[in-house]
Design a protein around this motif. Structure first.
Motif, PDB file in Angstrom:
ATOM      1  N   UNK A  34       0.831  -1.202   0.000  1.00 21.27           N
ATOM      2  CA  UNK A  34       0.000   0.000   0.000  1.00 21.27           C
ATOM      3  C   UNK A  34       0.865   1.252   0.000  1.00 21.27           C
ATOM      4  N   UNK A  35       0.614   2.128  -0.964  1.00 25.76           N
ATOM      5  CA  UNK A  35       1.229   3.451  -0.980  1.00 25.76           C
ATOM      6  C   UNK A  35       0.100   4.466  -0.933  1.00 25.76           C
ATOM      7  N   UNK A  36       0.010   5.203   0.177  1.00 27.09           N
ATOM      8  CA  UNK A  36      -1.088   6.138   0.366  1.00 27.09           C
ATOM      9  C   UNK A  36      -0.858   7.456  -0.343  1.00 27.09           C
ATOM     10  N   UNK A  37      -1.674   8.451   0.002  1.00 31.37           N
ATOM     11  CA  UNK A  37      -1.613   9.734  -0.689  1.00 31.37           C
ATOM     12  C   UNK A  37      -0.377  10.543  -0.320  1.00 31.37           C
ATOM     13  N   UNK A  82       8.296   9.772  -3.470  1.00 35.58           N
ATOM     14  CA  UNK A  82       7.192   8.916  -3.903  1.00 35.58           C
ATOM     15  C   UNK A  82       7.715   7.584  -4.427  1.00 35.58           C
ATOM     16  N   UNK A  83       8.813   7.606  -5.146  1.00 33.13           N
ATOM     17  CA  UNK A  83       9.386   6.352  -5.638  1.00 33.13           C
ATOM     18  C   UNK A  83       9.885   5.491  -4.486  1.00 33.13           C
ATOM     19  N   UNK A  84      10.474   6.124  -3.458  1.00 32.67           N
ATOM     20  CA  UNK A  84      10.914   5.365  -2.288  1.00 32.67           C
ATOM     21  C   UNK A  84       9.713   4.783  -1.552  1.00 32.67           C
ATOM     22  N   UNK A  85       8.646   5.566  -1.419  1.00 31.12           N
ATOM     23  CA  UNK A  85       7.431   5.071  -0.776  1.00 31.12           C
ATOM     24  C   UNK A  85       6.858   3.895  -1.555  1.00 31.12           C
ATOM     25  N   UNK A  86       6.889   4.005  -2.886  1.00 29.86           N
ATOM     26  CA  UNK A  86       6.453   2.887  -3.727  1.00 29.86           C
ATOM     27  C   UNK A  86       7.341   1.671  -3.484  1.00 29.86           C
ATOM     28  N   UNK A  87       8.655   1.907  -3.378  1.00 25.82           N
ATOM     29  CA  UNK A  87       9.579   0.820  -3.110  1.00 25.82           C
ATOM     30  C   UNK A  87       9.291   0.131  -1.791  1.00 25.82           C
ATOM     31  N   UNK A  88       8.956   0.908  -0.752  1.00 27.93           N
ATOM     32  CA  UNK A  88       8.642   0.325   0.554  1.00 27.93           C
ATOM     33  C   UNK A  88       7.428  -0.599   0.465  1.00 27.93           C
ATOM     34  N   UNK A  89       6.470  -0.247  -0.388  1.00 24.75           N
ATOM     35  CA  UNK A  89       5.284  -1.089  -0.538  1.00 24.75           C
ATOM     36  C   UNK A  89       5.581  -2.355  -1.336  1.00 24.75           C
ATOM     37  N   UNK A  90       6.759  -2.396  -1.995  1.00 27.81           N
ATOM     38  CA  UNK A  90       7.120  -3.561  -2.812  1.00 27.81           C
ATOM     39  C   UNK A  90       8.057  -4.530  -2.093  1.00 27.81           C
ATOM     40  N   UNK A 124      -2.974   4.896  -3.803  1.00 21.96           N
ATOM     41  CA  UNK A 124      -4.015   5.894  -3.592  1.00 21.96           C
ATOM     42  C   UNK A 124      -3.482   7.256  -4.001  1.00 21.96           C
ATOM     43  N   UNK A 125      -3.885   7.703  -5.199  1.00 20.22           N
ATOM     44  CA  UNK A 125      -3.450   8.981  -5.775  1.00 20.22           C
ATOM     45  C   UNK A 125      -1.930   9.126  -5.704  1.00 20.22           C
ATOM     46  N   UNK A 126      -1.212   8.247  -6.392  1.00 21.30           N
ATOM     47  CA  UNK A 126       0.249   8.172  -6.210  1.00 21.30           C
ATOM     48  C   UNK A 126       1.033   9.366  -6.729  1.00 21.30           C
ATOM     49  N   UNK A 127       0.487  10.150  -7.668  1.00 19.66           N
ATOM     50  CA  UNK A 127       1.285  11.229  -8.252  1.00 19.66           C
ATOM     51  C   UNK A 127       0.796  12.623  -7.869  1.00 19.66           C
ATOM     52  N   UNK A 128      -0.102  12.717  -6.897  1.00 18.97           N
ATOM     53  CA  UNK A 128      -0.593  14.030  -6.472  1.00 18.97           C
ATOM     54  C   UNK A 128       0.562  14.912  -6.007  1.00 18.97           C
ATOM     55  N   UNK A 129       0.637  16.121  -6.559  1.00 18.39           N
ATOM     56  CA  UNK A 129       1.653  17.079  -6.150  1.00 18.39           C
ATOM     57  C   UNK A 129       2.989  16.948  -6.850  1.00 18.39           C
ATOM     58  N   UNK A 130       3.148  15.957  -7.721  1.00 14.08           N
ATOM     59  CA  UNK A 130       4.431  15.781  -8.407  1.00 14.08           C
ATOM     60  C   UNK A 130       4.516  16.673  -9.639  1.00 14.08           C
ATOM     61  N   UNK A 131       5.733  17.071  -9.987  1.00 16.44           N
ATOM     62  CA  UNK A 131       5.940  17.816 -11.219  1.00 16.44           C
ATOM     63  C   UNK A 131       5.828  16.855 -12.402  1.00 16.44           C
ATOM     64  N   UNK A 132       5.653  17.371 -13.629  1.00 21.08           N
ATOM     65  CA  UNK A 132       5.429  16.492 -14.786  1.00 21.08           C
ATOM     66  C   UNK A 132       6.502  15.425 -14.981  1.00 21.08           C
ATOM     67  N   UNK A 133       7.775  15.779 -14.813  1.00 20.17           N
ATOM     68  CA  UNK A 133       8.835  14.797 -15.008  1.00 20.17           C
ATOM     69  C   UNK A 133       8.743  13.670 -13.982  1.00 20.17           C
ATOM     70  N   UNK A 134       8.481  14.011 -12.723  1.00 22.10           N
ATOM     71  CA  UNK A 134       8.369  12.995 -11.681  1.00 22.10           C
ATOM     72  C   UNK A 134       7.169  12.093 -11.923  1.00 22.10           C
TER      73      UNK A 134
END
Length: 320
Positions: free
Chosen positions: A81-84, A142-150, A160-170
């Protein structure tokens, strides 16, 4: 085949607010599924139910064949699980965060180090893994948080809304990481406020409103439900928008949609090419200067608007 998610008649209320109202949803393994809906539709409540963080009032929910109430520990072993908001420890390095999570999953010291290094490589975090997280950019967090969930090698990844607040490249980098996970066999269920994100990532889109599923299908199938083509024009002068809308209203019976912020008027039509010619002639007869006129297929935003009666409320995006 056992469904990775199987929910039937799920209800959940918080006081007088009913978040889920008899939701039914079955998801087979092997795909990325996007869950869309207006604010308050029940998306996050459903994800939290799948994650065993809250219990449904009625109905049944199974994840990878396990009941979220009576077999909660087995469900937790099957999900990531990766939250908001990124849940990482800023005082530790990225690699230390991943090793800590691995230890919480029951890995021994050596196994935790090996698994952390695998996740670092999987998400291309090599360059920053040795740095303290407080120095990370938003996308790196966010990528590290995703990694923790893996770390626990989940069968189902809940985002849950994984890219909220990220810039376009991220955002694009995180999209690439999610696609790679899906291609390697991880099932992904994500909620998002960005309709283009759902269009880019998901093989199946589920739209919920007022706690129930109201539409379910591939992006192409849902767009087809919105009808035929769409004529879209951008006027040169914002003062011409009302007159442009009146001119287009003579071309087809549907009411044009006016967006003053972009000086855009759009109109759903059948017999697209024929109507496009008529629209161009009507605008010319009215002496309205346009910057461009085009014929296109409906967007997911228009599908969403047609089904729910409102546009999705987008969180603020950061500029590059």
């Amino acid at each position: 085949m056992t469904a990775i998610v199987d929910a039937a008649g799920v209800t959940k209320s918080f006081g007088k607010v009913q978040a889920l109202a008899g939701l039914d949803l079955r998801i087979e393994s092997g795909q990325v599924v996007a869950l869309l809906g207006p604010n308050g539709a029940g998306k996050t409540t459903f994800v939290r139910t799948l994650a065993t963080l809250i219990r449904p009032d009625t109905g049944t929910v199974r994840v990878a064949g396990h009941d979220v109430v009576s077999q909660a520990s087995k469900v937790r072993a099957a999900i990531g699980l990766a939250g908001q908001h990124a849940a990482v420890e800023e005082a530790m390095t990225g690699r230390e965060n991943l090793e800590m999570v691995a230890r919480l999953y029951g890995f021994g010291t050596r196994q935790a180090r090996v698994r952390a290094n695998e996740v670092v490589e999987e998400l291309s975090l090599d360059e920053v893994a040795g740095r303290r997280v407080r120095t990370y950019s938003g996308g790196q967090r966010r990528r590290l948080d995703l990694g923790a969930s893996l770390v626990g090698s989940p069968r189902l990844l809940l985002l849950d809304e994984p890219t909220t607040g990220l810039d376009p490249r991220s955002r694009i980098e995180l999209w690439d990481a999610i696609r790679a996970l899906a291609s390697d066999g991880t099932d992904v269920l994500l909620t998002t406020q960005y309709l283009d994100e759902a269009d880019q990532l998901a093989a199946r889109i589920v739209i919920i409103d007022q706690g129930r599923v109201i539409a379910d299908g591939t992006p192409s199938a849902l767009k087809a439900q919105a009808g035929g083509d769409v004529i879209e024009i951008h006027t040169r002068d914002s003062s011409d928008l009302a007159a442009a809308a009146r001119s287009l209203n003579r071309v087809a019976p549907e009411a044009p949609v006016v967006d003053p912020a972009t000086r855009r008027v759009s109109l759903p039509v059948d017999a697209g090419i024929e109507r496009l010619t008529s629209a161009a002639r009507a605008l010319d007869d009215a002496g309205i200067a346009v910057e461009d006129i085009s014929l296109r297929r409906p967007t997911l935003d228009e599908v969403f608007l047609g089904l729910t009666g409102e546009r999705i409320d987008l969180p603020e995006r950061k500029s590059a």
